[in-house]
Design an enzyme around this catalytic site. Sequence first.
Site, PDB file in Angstrom:
ATOM      1  N   LYS A  57      39.655  63.751  68.278  1.00 43.36           N
ATOM      2  CA  LYS A  57      40.549  64.489  68.649  1.00 43.36           C
ATOM      3  C   LYS A  57      40.364  66.102  68.981  1.00 43.36           C
ATOM      4  O   LYS A  57      40.993  66.816  69.743  1.00 43.36           O
ATOM      5  CB  LYS A  57      41.867  64.501  67.334  1.00 43.36           C
ATOM      6  CG  LYS A  57      42.428  63.119  67.448  1.00 43.36           C
ATOM      7  CD  LYS A  57      43.261  62.797  66.239  1.00 43.36           C
ATOM      8  CE  LYS A  57      43.555  61.408  66.081  1.00 43.36           C
ATOM      9  NZ  LYS A  57      44.514  60.972  65.210  1.00 43.36           N
ATOM     10  N   GLN A 101      45.600  62.909  59.136  1.00 41.82           N
ATOM     11  CA  GLN A 101      44.890  61.602  59.532  1.00 41.82           C
ATOM     12  C   GLN A 101      45.523  60.697  58.557  1.00 41.82           C
ATOM     13  O   GLN A 101      45.086  60.661  57.271  1.00 41.82           O
ATOM     14  CB  GLN A 101      43.769  61.899  59.699  1.00 41.82           C
ATOM     15  CG  GLN A 101      42.742  60.542  60.246  1.00 41.82           C
ATOM     16  CD  GLN A 101      43.371  60.165  61.896  1.00 41.82           C
ATOM     17  OE1 GLN A 101      43.769  61.103  62.511  1.00 41.82           O
ATOM     18  NE2 GLN A 101      43.160  58.848  62.147  1.00 41.82           N
ATOM     19  N   ASP A 124      52.460  64.042  65.780  1.00 41.10           N
ATOM     20  CA  ASP A 124      52.389  62.598  65.589  1.00 41.10           C
ATOM     21  C   ASP A 124      53.686  61.650  65.876  1.00 41.10           C
ATOM     22  O   ASP A 124      53.833  60.637  66.134  1.00 41.10           O
ATOM     23  CB  ASP A 124      51.844  62.151  64.332  1.00 41.10           C
ATOM     24  CG  ASP A 124      50.245  61.917  64.265  1.00 41.10           C
ATOM     25  OD1 ASP A 124      49.775  61.451  65.254  1.00 41.10           O
ATOM     26  OD2 ASP A 124      49.650  62.344  63.315  1.00 41.10           O
TER      27      ASP A 124
END
Length: 291
Positions: A57, A101, A124
Amino acid sequence: MPVDANKLIDGKQIAADVRREIKSDVDAHVAAGNRAPFLAVVLVGDNPASASYVRGKHRAAAEVGIDSENLTLPDSTSEAEILDVIKRLNRDENVDGILVQLPLPPHVDDQKVINAIAPSKDVDCFHPENVGKLMLGLPGLKPATPAGIVELLRRSGVETSGKHAVIVGRSNIVGKPLANLLIQKGVDCTVTVCHSRTRNLSEITRQADILIAAIGRPEFITADMVKEGAVVIDVGINRVEDDTRDRGYRLVGDVAFEAVAEIASAITPVPGGVGPMTIALMLKNTLSASI
Ligand code: GUN
């Protein structure tokens, strides 16, 4: 036998196209006198797979001109300490996007942490407010993996209108939001969501024009579960032991790739299918959050 290259949906290539477009938008944003978008990534513990995804990422963010920082916290970090970090990032006006995460260690409630992220910085699209907007078809941040899959289908020229999409897996990250995206106007699939309690699973998967595997079980979808000519999207990334590899494992998807590729009209590989699209669409969210 090698898989027919014409059948491959090349997520790596398509994600590179998406990143190029994002870079051009980021460059224009910065040329207009704005600072570069900024992404904060929170990684708790030392799960090697999570660490590897997070590295990917940051690498992709740098490539498109998005600045990013990594906040690595030890496995022993308490839920309260993680919530404090989130609150600080929420207040920091130089931070546009916050990504925690998953999975978090077992002593931490994932949903409580997600709920603490400012919805406007939730790249997200996991926050209940953003999930609600998605369901209503309101504008806003889009869930990265589901949006990446829809983009992959669109850019590969796969017709979706009126097609039967069968999703295997009902997770909050993939199955549930993907079902929502696929029924939206402009995509127009008819959707069935299957899960571990589904009866006669293969009877249902064999009805799929578009079959999406998101169950997290290596090579679970076998050739007998797929209709001739179906489009198969593999969301799984599983590490299976492999002593012939230096690193001791190889990555396989949720689909028995070679056998299913014989039957499918198009299929995504693992790695190099959905994974790079997830990252690209998360970066697109980060840019949107900064504007
Ligand atoms: N863990 C597995 N997939 C994802 C994802 O898309 N986002 C985050 N934050 N964690 C994940």
